[in-house]
Design a protein around this motif. Structure first.
Motif, PDB file in Angstrom:
ATOM      1  N   ASP A 138       0.825  -1.201   0.000  1.00 44.17           N
ATOM      2  CA  ASP A 138       0.000   0.000   0.000  1.00 44.17           C
ATOM      3  C   ASP A 138       0.860   1.253   0.000  1.00 44.17           C
ATOM      4  N   PHE A 139       1.958   1.229   0.758  1.00 45.37           N
ATOM      5  CA  PHE A 139       2.843   2.394   0.820  1.00 45.37           C
ATOM      6  C   PHE A 139       3.426   2.697  -0.562  1.00 45.37           C
ATOM      7  N   LYS A 140       3.855   1.655  -1.263  1.00 48.87           N
ATOM      8  CA  LYS A 140       4.438   1.876  -2.597  1.00 48.87           C
ATOM      9  C   LYS A 140       3.421   2.500  -3.538  1.00 48.87           C
ATOM     10  N   ASP A 141       2.177   2.014  -3.488  1.00 51.22           N
ATOM     11  CA  ASP A 141       1.149   2.521  -4.398  1.00 51.22           C
ATOM     12  C   ASP A 141       0.608   3.875  -3.955  1.00 51.22           C
ATOM     13  N   ARG A 142       0.388   4.013  -2.649  1.00 52.31           N
ATOM     14  CA  ARG A 142      -0.341   5.180  -2.149  1.00 52.31           C
ATOM     15  C   ARG A 142       0.550   6.390  -1.924  1.00 52.31           C
ATOM     16  N   ILE A 143       1.820   6.168  -1.619  1.00 49.71           N
ATOM     17  CA  ILE A 143       2.682   7.292  -1.274  1.00 49.71           C
ATOM     18  C   ILE A 143       3.877   7.403  -2.214  1.00 49.71           C
ATOM     19  N   GLN A 144       4.672   6.341  -2.306  1.00 50.27           N
ATOM     20  CA  GLN A 144       5.920   6.428  -3.053  1.00 50.27           C
ATOM     21  C   GLN A 144       5.679   6.791  -4.513  1.00 50.27           C
ATOM     22  N   LEU A 145       4.795   6.057  -5.191  1.00 49.65           N
ATOM     23  CA  LEU A 145       4.511   6.342  -6.597  1.00 49.65           C
ATOM     24  C   LEU A 145       3.856   7.709  -6.744  1.00 49.65           C
ATOM     25  N   ARG A 146       2.917   8.018  -5.868  1.00 47.99           N
ATOM     26  CA  ARG A 146       2.216   9.295  -5.957  1.00 47.99           C
ATOM     27  C   ARG A 146       3.189  10.470  -5.842  1.00 47.99           C
ATOM     28  N   MET A 147       4.114  10.399  -4.898  1.00 44.43           N
ATOM     29  CA  MET A 147       5.060  11.495  -4.718  1.00 44.43           C
ATOM     30  C   MET A 147       5.977  11.645  -5.931  1.00 44.43           C
ATOM     31  N   ARG A 148       6.371  10.515  -6.531  1.00 49.06           N
ATOM     32  CA  ARG A 148       7.217  10.595  -7.732  1.00 49.06           C
ATOM     33  C   ARG A 148       6.451  11.209  -8.893  1.00 49.06           C
ATOM     34  N   LEU A 149       5.184  10.811  -9.074  1.00 48.36           N
ATOM     35  CA  LEU A 149       4.378  11.372 -10.153  1.00 48.36           C
ATOM     36  C   LEU A 149       4.164  12.873  -9.967  1.00 48.36           C
ATOM     37  N   ARG A 150       3.983  13.295  -8.733  1.00 49.47           N
ATOM     38  CA  ARG A 150       3.809  14.730  -8.486  1.00 49.47           C
ATOM     39  C   ARG A 150       5.038  15.515  -8.916  1.00 49.47           C
ATOM     40  N   ARG A 151       6.215  14.977  -8.630  1.00 45.02           N
ATOM     41  CA  ARG A 151       7.451  15.673  -9.015  1.00 45.02           C
ATOM     42  C   ARG A 151       7.553  15.776 -10.530  1.00 45.02           C
ATOM     43  N   ILE A 152       7.221  14.689 -11.219  1.00 44.68           N
ATOM     44  CA  ILE A 152       7.289  14.700 -12.680  1.00 44.68           C
ATOM     45  C   ILE A 152       6.266  15.674 -13.252  1.00 44.68           C
ATOM     46  N   ALA A 153       5.049  15.634 -12.708  1.00 47.74           N
ATOM     47  CA  ALA A 153       3.991  16.513 -13.205  1.00 47.74           C
ATOM     48  C   ALA A 153       4.351  17.979 -13.019  1.00 47.74           C
ATOM     49  N   ALA A 154       4.953  18.313 -11.888  1.00 48.64           N
ATOM     50  CA  ALA A 154       5.316  19.709 -11.622  1.00 48.64           C
ATOM     51  C   ALA A 154       6.281  20.244 -12.667  1.00 48.64           C
ATOM     52  N   ASN A 155       7.101  19.356 -13.250  1.00 49.02           N
ATOM     53  CA  ASN A 155       8.098  19.789 -14.242  1.00 49.02           C
ATOM     54  C   ASN A 155       7.630  19.663 -15.682  1.00 49.02           C
ATOM     55  N   THR A 156       6.626  18.822 -15.934  1.00 51.68           N
ATOM     56  CA  THR A 156       6.293  18.502 -17.326  1.00 51.68           C
ATOM     57  C   THR A 156       4.883  18.874 -17.747  1.00 51.68           C
ATOM     58  N   ALA A 157       4.001  19.181 -16.804  1.00 51.80           N
ATOM     59  CA  ALA A 157       2.607  19.481 -17.165  1.00 51.80           C
ATOM     60  C   ALA A 157       2.530  20.731 -18.039  1.00 51.80           C
ATOM     61  N   ARG A 158       1.655  20.655 -19.034  1.00 53.68           N
ATOM     62  CA  ARG A 158       1.419  21.806 -19.896  1.00 53.68           C
ATOM     63  C   ARG A 158       0.495  22.797 -19.201  1.00 53.68           C
ATOM     64  N   GLU A 159       0.385  23.996 -19.759  1.00 55.03           N
ATOM     65  CA  GLU A 159      -0.434  25.042 -19.152  1.00 55.03           C
ATOM     66  C   GLU A 159      -1.860  24.574 -18.891  1.00 55.03           C
ATOM     67  N   PHE A 160      -2.370  23.723 -19.793  1.00 56.88           N
ATOM     68  CA  PHE A 160      -3.772  23.317 -19.681  1.00 56.88           C
ATOM     69  C   PHE A 160      -3.976  21.964 -18.992  1.00 56.88           C
ATOM     70  N   ASP A 161      -2.911  21.280 -18.612  1.00 52.93           N
ATOM     71  CA  ASP A 161      -3.042  20.021 -17.877  1.00 52.93           C
ATOM     72  C   ASP A 161      -3.429  20.305 -16.430  1.00 52.93           C
ATOM     73  N   GLU A 162      -4.422  19.608 -15.940  1.00 57.51           N
ATOM     74  CA  GLU A 162      -4.766  19.709 -14.516  1.00 57.51           C
ATOM     75  C   GLU A 162      -4.059  18.593 -13.770  1.00 57.51           C
ATOM     76  N   ILE A 163      -3.285  18.965 -12.759  1.00 60.11           N
ATOM     77  CA  ILE A 163      -2.563  17.981 -11.958  1.00 60.11           C
ATOM     78  C   ILE A 163      -3.451  17.558 -10.791  1.00 60.11           C
ATOM     79  N   THR A 164      -3.686  16.264 -10.668  1.00 60.50           N
ATOM     80  CA  THR A 164      -4.535  15.743  -9.595  1.00 60.50           C
ATOM     81  C   THR A 164      -3.703  15.527  -8.327  1.00 60.50           C
ATOM     82  N   PRO A 165      -4.350  15.315  -7.180  1.00 59.90           N
ATOM     83  CA  PRO A 165      -3.607  15.012  -5.948  1.00 59.90           C
ATOM     84  C   PRO A 165      -2.755  13.752  -6.056  1.00 59.90           C
ATOM     85  N   ASP A 166      -3.106  12.833  -6.967  1.00 57.74           N
ATOM     86  CA  ASP A 166      -2.324  11.610  -7.160  1.00 57.74           C
ATOM     87  C   ASP A 166      -1.124  11.805  -8.075  1.00 57.74           C
ATOM     88  N   GLY A 167      -0.992  13.003  -8.650  1.00 55.53           N
ATOM     89  CA  GLY A 167       0.133  13.266  -9.536  1.00 55.53           C
ATOM     90  C   GLY A 167      -0.148  12.956 -10.991  1.00 55.53           C
TER      91      GLY A 167
END
Length: 339
Positions: free
Chosen positions: A240-269
Motif C-alpha cells: 500500500d505504501f508503494k502505491d499510495r505514497i511512493q509512486l504518488r510522490m514521484r508522479l507529483r514531481r514529474i507533473a510539476a516539471n512537465t505538465a502543460r499550461e492546460f493540464d490539470e494535476i490531480t492530488p495523485d500526480g
C-alpha cells in the motif's frame, strides 16, 4: 501534504539514505536489464521486462545514458534506484550509466542498487564511488545458509569498501535466518509479498491469496515476518505504501516539471486534459481561447478539459473525451467520452 502514517514508517525503522529519497518520491527508477541468473518463483516482473535485455528510466524505455538524464531532469531526481533483472549481468552498462549520473548531478546524487547475486570484491570495486548503497536479495532457498555463505562474504566486502549495505527481501517464512547477520548490516528491508502477472501461477500453486480486492499484496505476508519486525535495523515496506505514497510522490514531481499550461494535476500526480479527434492542424478554435490552453497535433487537438466541455456541440465533429494519465505522456489511467 503529509501522506505518511505510523504503519508506513514504524518509529524504530532504520531508513537508509535511498529509502528516505524514495519516501519523498525523489528517486529515478532505472531498470537496467531484465536479464537475470535467478528464477525466483515470487518475481513480479512483467513479461515485457522479465528475461529481456531492455532498459527503462521510470516508465520510459530508453537506450542511452543521455535519455536517462533527460528523464531524471523531468522529475528533479535527487537520486536513482537501479534494479532489474540482475544489474551485475551488465556490469559495463552499470558503470556507464552510474558514471553519467554522477557526472551530471554530482557525487551527492545518491544511487542505490538491487542485486540478487553475491558480488565479488572485484565486482564491487568497479562500482565503488558510483553506487552508494547496495541492497542484496538472497534467493529464498538460500536463507537457511545465510550465515558465513557467499552473501555474507559480499556484505563484509561491501563494508570494507565503504558501501552502505543491507538486505532487501520479500515477506516469506524463515526470515529469522538473517538475524545472525544483522550486526554486519546497515539496514534490513522487507517488502510485502506481491501478486504479479508473471508469478500468479506459482502463487496459486502455493495456496496464496490476495489480501484485498484493490491490492496486489498477498494475504499473511506481514504475519510471516512478525518475528523480526521490531528489530531496530528492520524496515517494513508495505504494498500500500508503494502505491499510495511512493509512486504518488514521484508522479507529483514529474507533473510539476512537465505538465502543460492546460493540464490539470490531480492530488495523485496524474494529469487530466481534453482531446478532440479532428484535423488538428486546420480545425477551428474560438479566437478568445488563449493558445497556451490547447495544442495541435495531426489528428487531434488537446486542451483543458473544461474548455472541451464548454465547446462540445454538434459543429465539432469527431470523438471528444477526457484523459487522465501519468505525467510526461505516461500510462493512461482513464478515458471518459464526452457525449
Amino acid at each position: 501534504m503529509d501522506d505518511s502514517s505510523s504503519e508506513d514508517i514504524p518509529p524504530h525503522s532504520r531508513l537508509s539514505a535511498g529509502c528516505t529519497l524514495c519516501f519523498e518520491g525523489a528517486k529515478l527508477v532505472l531498470f537496467i536489464t531484465g536479464l537475470c541468473q535467478r528464477s525466483c518463483w515470487y518475481c513480479p516482473l512483467s513479461a515485457q521486462r522479465k528475461n529481456r535485455d531492455v532498459i527503462f528510466a521510470n516508465e520510459h524505455r530508453i537506450s542511452s545514458p543521455r535519455e536517462m538524464i533527460v528523464v531524471a531532469h523531468k522529475m528533479s531526481a535527487l537520486g536513482t534506484g537501479i534494479t532489474g533483472g540482475e544489474p551485475f549481468q551488465v556490469l559495463d552498462r552499470l558503470v556507464e550509466y552510474t558514471s553519467a549520473l554522477k557526472q551530471e548531478f554530482g557525487p551527492e546524487h545518491q544511487i542505490h542498487l538491487y542485486s540478487g547475486m553475491a558480488p565479488s570484491e572485484s565486482d564491487l570495486m568497479q562500482i565503488r564511488g558510483l553506487v552508494d548503497e547496495i541492497r542484496l536479495h538472497p534467493p529464498h532457498e538460500t536463507w537457511s545458509a545465510a550465515i558465513n555463505g557467499p552473501f555474507h562474504d559480499s556484505i563484509r566486502a561491501a563494508r570494507r569498501l565503504g558501501f552502505d549495505i543491507g538486505i532487501e527481501v520479500p515477506s516469506l517464512p524463515d526470515i529469522d535466518a538473517f538475524l545472525p547477520l544483522m550486526d554486519d548490516l546497515d539496514f534490513f528491508n522487507i517488502n510485502e509479498l506481491e501478486w504479479g502477472e508473471s508469478n500468479a501461477g506459482e502463487m496459486r500453486v502455493r495456496g496464496h491469496t490476495l489480501r484485498g480486492d484493490v491490492s496486489n499484496a498477498v494475504q499473511g505476508g506481514k504475519e510471516a515476518v512478525s518475528a523480526i519486525l521490531n528489530h531496530p535495523k528492520v524496515h517494513w515496506c508495505s504494498s500500500d505504501f508503494k502505491d499510495r505514497i511512493q509512486l504518488r510522490m514521484r508522479l507529483r514531481r514529474i507533473a510539476a516539471n512537465t505538465a502543460r499550461e492546460f493540464d490539470e494535476i490531480t492530488p495523485d500526480g496524474t494529469v487530466v486534459y481534453g482531446v478532440w479527434e479532428c484535423d488538428g492542424l486546420n480545425a477551428g478554435m474560438p479566437s478568445d481561447i488563449e493558445k497556451e490552453l490547447y495544442a495541435r497535433y495531426d489528428d487531434r487537438i488537446e486542451m483543458a478539459w473544461w474548455i472541451l466541455q464548454d465547446l462540445n456541440d454538434d459543429a465539432m465533429t469527431g470523438k471528444k473525451f477526457i484523459v487522465e494519465r501519468y505525467p510526461d505522456a505516461g500510462l493512461i489511467v482513464e478515458v471518459t467520452p464526452i457525449c
